[in-house]
Design a protein around this motif. Sequence first.
Motif, PDB file in Angstrom:
ATOM      1  N   ALA A 216      -1.606   1.741 -13.564  1.00 22.35           N
ATOM      2  CA  ALA A 216      -1.846   2.896 -14.429  1.00 22.35           C
ATOM      3  C   ALA A 216      -1.919   2.499 -15.894  1.00 22.35           C
ATOM      4  CB  ALA A 216      -0.743   3.932 -14.233  1.00 22.35           C
TER       5      ALA A 216
ATOM      6  N   ASN B 213       7.107   1.824 -13.068  1.00 20.69           N
ATOM      7  CA  ASN B 213       7.586   0.603 -12.418  1.00 20.69           C
ATOM      8  C   ASN B 213       6.525  -0.485 -12.554  1.00 20.69           C
ATOM      9  OD1 ASN B 213      10.135   1.467 -11.094  1.00 20.69           O
ATOM     10  ND2 ASN B 213       8.768   2.907 -10.066  1.00 20.69           N
TER      11      ASN B 213
ATOM     12  N   ALA C 169       3.776  -2.635 -11.438  1.00 21.33           N
ATOM     13  CA  ALA C 169       2.796  -2.427 -10.364  1.00 21.33           C
ATOM     14  C   ALA C 169       2.782  -3.641  -9.449  1.00 21.33           C
ATOM     15  CB  ALA C 169       1.413  -2.184 -10.938  1.00 21.33           C
ATOM     16  N   THR C 170       2.951  -3.401  -8.170  1.00 23.13           N
ATOM     17  CA  THR C 170       2.949  -4.489  -7.192  1.00 23.13           C
ATOM     18  C   THR C 170       1.627  -4.580  -6.437  1.00 23.13           C
ATOM     19  OG1 THR C 170       3.968  -3.024  -5.562  1.00 23.13           O
ATOM     20  CG2 THR C 170       5.448  -4.399  -6.876  1.00 23.13           C
ATOM     21  N   SER C 171       0.752  -3.608  -6.676  1.00 20.09           N
ATOM     22  CA  SER C 171      -0.547  -3.577  -6.016  1.00 20.09           C
ATOM     23  C   SER C 171      -1.583  -3.125  -7.036  1.00 20.09           C
ATOM     24  CB  SER C 171      -0.500  -2.597  -4.844  1.00 20.09           C
ATOM     25  OG  SER C 171      -1.794  -2.304  -4.384  1.00 20.09           O
ATOM     26  N   SER C 172      -2.780  -3.652  -6.922  1.00 19.08           N
ATOM     27  CA  SER C 172      -3.835  -3.252  -7.854  1.00 19.08           C
ATOM     28  C   SER C 172      -4.163  -1.765  -7.728  1.00 19.08           C
ATOM     29  CB  SER C 172      -5.083  -4.108  -7.650  1.00 19.08           C
ATOM     30  OG  SER C 172      -5.586  -3.958  -6.342  1.00 19.08           O
ATOM     31  N   GLU C 173      -3.924  -1.168  -6.564  1.00 17.11           N
ATOM     32  CA  GLU C 173      -4.186   0.259  -6.373  1.00 17.11           C
ATOM     33  C   GLU C 173      -3.228   1.126  -7.182  1.00 17.11           C
ATOM     34  OE1 GLU C 173      -3.770  -1.685  -3.398  1.00 17.11           O
ATOM     35  OE2 GLU C 173      -5.922  -2.027  -3.302  1.00 17.11           O
ATOM     36  N   ASP C 174      -2.110   0.560  -7.620  1.00  9.53           N
ATOM     37  CA  ASP C 174      -1.089   1.325  -8.334  1.00  9.53           C
ATOM     38  C   ASP C 174      -1.179   1.212  -9.848  1.00  9.53           C
ATOM     39  OD1 ASP C 174      -0.014   2.010  -5.854  1.00  9.53           O
ATOM     40  OD2 ASP C 174       1.350   0.298  -5.851  1.00  9.53           O
TER      41      ASP C 174
ATOM     42  N   ASP D 193       2.805   0.975 -12.897  1.00  7.04           N
ATOM     43  CA  ASP D 193       2.252   2.076 -12.116  1.00  7.04           C
ATOM     44  C   ASP D 193       2.569   3.388 -12.839  1.00  7.04           C
ATOM     45  OD1 ASP D 193       4.897   2.848 -11.465  1.00  7.04           O
ATOM     46  OD2 ASP D 193       4.806   1.941  -9.469  1.00  7.04           O
ATOM     47  N   SER D 194       2.117   4.495 -12.306  1.00  6.59           N
ATOM     48  CA  SER D 194       2.281   5.783 -12.984  1.00  6.59           C
ATOM     49  C   SER D 194       3.734   6.247 -13.047  1.00  6.59           C
ATOM     50  CB  SER D 194       1.418   6.856 -12.311  1.00  6.59           C
ATOM     51  OG  SER D 194       1.799   7.007 -10.959  1.00  6.59           O
ATOM     52  N   SER D 195       4.605   5.640 -12.266  1.00  3.73           N
ATOM     53  CA  SER D 195       6.034   5.971 -12.302  1.00  3.73           C
ATOM     54  C   SER D 195       6.803   5.112 -13.285  1.00  3.73           C
ATOM     55  CB  SER D 195       6.652   5.811 -10.909  1.00  3.73           C
ATOM     56  OG  SER D 195       6.051   6.693 -10.000  1.00  3.73           O
TER      57      SER D 195
END
Length: 140
Positions: free
Chosen positions: A54, A45, A47-52, A41-43
């Motif tokens: 990056a 981490n 990604a645990t969700s497809s929405e996250d 994800d952008s942080s």
Amino acid sequence: MITPTGNTAEFLLSEAHGERSRALFTLPAGQGYLRPGTFLDSSGNVATSSEDVAGLLYGGVDTGSDNAGSDVKATVIDSDAEVHGELLQWAEDDTDVIKTAFASALNAIGIRVRWTVRPTGLETDQTEAEAEPPSGGGGG
């Protein structure tokens, strides 16, 4: 079946010239060893969700097992690239529905996912063509 070995960028089929497809992310400590092709994800981490989603981790990185450790800088593929779907870091129990959602998320940020065997339900316009498995070895 293709089994990811975790070699640096073995999932990467092509990318934009001049490192335009890469970014430097800071990965928080305590996530353990992350293999190339891990969804981030952008942080920084996992990604645990497809929405996250990056980007995809370019090379393996050990962030340590202690949250109090130091953050780690890592190269991430975040746009303008083609990747081999089967060589991304999927969990053993990831279904075609999950793979479709994550592949669609990558497509939305400019990363095309190519497949040897396309997951059920994945629209053909998200991948255009099926990929041949990488032959390995040499150039790079």
